[in-house]
Each structure stands twice: as C-alpha cells, then as structure tokens.
Design an enzyme around this catalytic site. Structure first.
Site, PDB file in Angstrom:
ATOM      1  N   ILE A  77      -3.885   0.356 -16.271  1.00  0.00           N
ATOM      2  CA  ILE A  77      -4.144   1.422 -15.303  1.00  0.00           C
ATOM      3  C   ILE A  77      -2.995   2.423 -15.340  1.00  0.00           C
ATOM      4  CG2 ILE A  77      -4.632   1.951 -12.888  1.00  0.00           C
ATOM      5  CD1 ILE A  77      -6.761   0.200 -14.274  1.00  0.00           C
ATOM      6  N   ALA A  92       0.459 -16.498 -14.786  1.00  0.00           N
ATOM      7  CA  ALA A  92       0.213 -17.698 -13.993  1.00  0.00           C
ATOM      8  C   ALA A  92      -0.116 -17.341 -12.546  1.00  0.00           C
ATOM      9  CB  ALA A  92       1.429 -18.619 -14.056  1.00  0.00           C
ATOM     10  N   LYS A 110      -1.434 -14.549 -11.398  1.00  0.00           N
ATOM     11  CA  LYS A 110      -2.722 -13.870 -11.285  1.00  0.00           C
ATOM     12  C   LYS A 110      -3.897 -14.794 -11.622  1.00  0.00           C
ATOM     13  CE  LYS A 110      -1.275  -9.892  -9.850  1.00  0.00           C
ATOM     14  NZ  LYS A 110      -1.619  -9.426  -8.483  1.00  0.00           N
ATOM     15  N   VAL A 135       5.246 -10.177   1.847  1.00  0.00           N
ATOM     16  CA  VAL A 135       4.137 -11.126   1.887  1.00  0.00           C
ATOM     17  C   VAL A 135       4.578 -12.518   1.444  1.00  0.00           C
ATOM     18  CG1 VAL A 135       2.364  -9.362   1.595  1.00  0.00           C
ATOM     19  CG2 VAL A 135       3.327 -10.493  -0.436  1.00  0.00           C
ATOM     20  N   ALA A 178       0.796  -1.230   0.000  1.00  0.00           N
ATOM     21  CA  ALA A 178       0.000   0.000   0.000  1.00  0.00           C
ATOM     22  C   ALA A 178       0.825   1.275   0.000  1.00  0.00           C
ATOM     23  CB  ALA A 178      -0.944   0.003   1.208  1.00  0.00           C
ATOM     24  N   ARG A 237       2.430   2.633  -2.557  1.00  0.00           N
ATOM     25  CA  ARG A 237       2.386   3.413  -3.794  1.00  0.00           C
ATOM     26  C   ARG A 237       1.372   2.800  -4.758  1.00  0.00           C
ATOM     27  NH1 ARG A 237       7.813   1.967  -7.294  1.00  0.00           N
ATOM     28  NH2 ARG A 237       7.523  -0.295  -7.385  1.00  0.00           N
ATOM     29  N   SER A 247      -5.590  -9.746 -12.321  1.00  0.00           N
ATOM     30  CA  SER A 247      -5.211  -8.900 -13.450  1.00  0.00           C
ATOM     31  C   SER A 247      -5.893  -9.401 -14.708  1.00  0.00           C
ATOM     32  CB  SER A 247      -3.690  -8.925 -13.653  1.00  0.00           C
ATOM     33  OG  SER A 247      -3.329  -8.307 -14.869  1.00  0.00           O
ATOM     34  N   TYR A 273       3.820 -13.827 -14.451  1.00  0.00           N
ATOM     35  CA  TYR A 273       2.809 -12.921 -13.901  1.00  0.00           C
ATOM     36  C   TYR A 273       1.405 -13.439 -14.194  1.00  0.00           C
ATOM     37  CZ  TYR A 273       0.494  -8.477 -12.810  1.00  0.00           C
ATOM     38  OH  TYR A 273      -0.310  -7.511 -12.270  1.00  0.00           O
TER      39      TYR A 273
END
Length: 246
Positions: A187, A156, A158, A63, A12, A14, A141, A154
């Site tokens: 985005i 895989a 998501k 994480v 969180a 940025r 995504s 990426y």
C-alpha cells in the site's frame, strides 16, 4: 451507511488508520481516534471528522497495555454512549533476519500487533455481547499469509491476528457480532514511500495488478465490513493486495 454508529479505530493518527477513520466518518459514523505517540496528527484527524458534522475524539493509549485499553474503552463508552465498530489497525515493524533479530524486537511486535488486538477485543466483548450487535475488523497483512524474509516477527503477529479473528468469529456469531480481517498488500503510504526504487520495483513485480494499493482501498473494504451490507460475512480474511496472495 453507518449513520448513528460509533467506531473505535486504533492507530488512527496517520497512514491506513487515518484513512479508515475518515472514511467511516464520511459514511456517517462518529469516530474515536486512538493514537500512541502522534497526538498532533490524531487531533488533526479529529478536526477533519468534525468538519463533516460528525463527533470525534482523540485518545492516547498503547494497545500493548491491557489495563490502558480497558480504561480507554471505559472512558469512550461513557463519552459516546456506545461503540458499534472496533477496527484494530495499530501496528509496528522491527524488521531483521531472524539470525539478527533480538528477543526484544520480536516481543515488541507481538505485543503491539497481536496482543494489542486481543486487548481491545477482550475489553469490547462484554459491551458487544450486551448490545447483541457489533463489528470487529482486524488488520492483518499479506505477510501474515505468505511470510516474508526479514519479517518473521511481523508475519507471526499478523498470522496470529487471523487465528484470533476466526476464533472470535465463532465465539460471537450467535450474538449478531461479526469478526473479520483485512489483509493489505503493498500500500502506498509514508512507510512504503521510504523504500528504494529498486525495492519498490521488486515488490511491484510480484503483484499481478502491477501497481500499489492505496489507503482508500483498505478503508473502503473496512467500511463495507462494518456496514449492514456485510451482515452475513464473518470469520473471513479479505485480501486487498492486487493479487499477491493468489
């Protein structure tokens, strides 16, 4: 809409995560701002939230580290008393064509994006079950829905988040705990602004709405799913992508 709630937002400091944290606070939630490397940015988010009259804390944790996630959640439960909303936003990219992609780069993206989502969910299972209430929103995504050349790791990770979301939704529905995913498209963030004009045009040509989305578009969707207004929605993937995945 979220007054009295406590939200934990990973990654969180940025971008989209920052906007999610601020938007949840605007709707009344106290917010735990998780970060991995950008302490200064995370503390800036905390200060912005505190100016709204909400409580906030910045907490460092990768994480991808299962034990560290457990310690973070234990400490934040002690400090805030409860956590009602978990937003798994933390993620990384290490793009390359598969023929050039290293095993280390594949593993790193899976460890953070997919296993990182599992790690926080796993440690929040018991608190949510004890409360018989909770909201989990996982960031997937459009790439996890469509795939993308040069992003096999990426995509895989998501796509895996979607499977994890649906499975957890089935497990937790009986205890008034909803689990949903949001799948952003293109985005406008620091990451996409670094793209060449030609690359941006190529992406925009694939979007029916012919424009990029904003972090606010994602944050407002997350806030809705975190609220009581979405109490009958679980196991869903909400695409916020201007129509890319139609």
């Amino acid at each position: 809409m979220l007054t009295g709630k406590v939200a934990l937002v990973t990654g969180a400091g940025r971008g989209i995560g920052r906007q999610i944290a601020l938007t949840l606070a605007e709707y009344g939630a106290d917010v735990i701002v998780n970060y991995n490397g950008s302490r200064e940015r995370a503390e800036e988010v905390v200060r912005e939230i505190e100016t709204m009259g909400r409580k906030a804390a910045a907490v460092q944790c990768s994480v991808a580290d299962f034990t560290a996630c457990g310690k973070m959640i234990e400490e934040m439960l002690a400090e805030f008393g409860h956590i009602d909303i978990l937003v798994n936003n933390a993620g990384i990219t290490k793009d390359n064509l598969m023929i050039k992609m290293s095993e280390a780069d594949f593993d790193a993206v899976i460890e953070t994006n997919l296993k990182g989502t599992f790690n926080t969910m796993k440690h929040m299972y018991r608190p949510f079950l004890k409360q018989k209430a909770g909201r989990i929103i996982n960031l997937s995504s459009v790439t996890g829905l469509l795939g993308n050349a040069g992003q096999a790791n990426y995509a895989a990770s998501k796509a895996g988040v979607i499977g994890l979301t649906k499975s957890a939704a089935r497990e937790l529905a009986g205890r008034n705990i909803t689990v949903n995913a949001v799948a952003p498209g293109y985005i406008d963030t620091d990451m996409t602004q670094a793209m060449t004009d030609a690359a941006k045009e190529a992406v925009l040509s694939q979007i029916p709405l012919k424009r990029a989305g904003t972090p606010e578009d994602i944050a407002e969707t997350v806030a809705f799913l975190a609220s009581d207004k979405a109490s009958y929605i679980t196991g869903q993937v909400i695409s916020v992508d201007g129509g890319m995945a139609i």
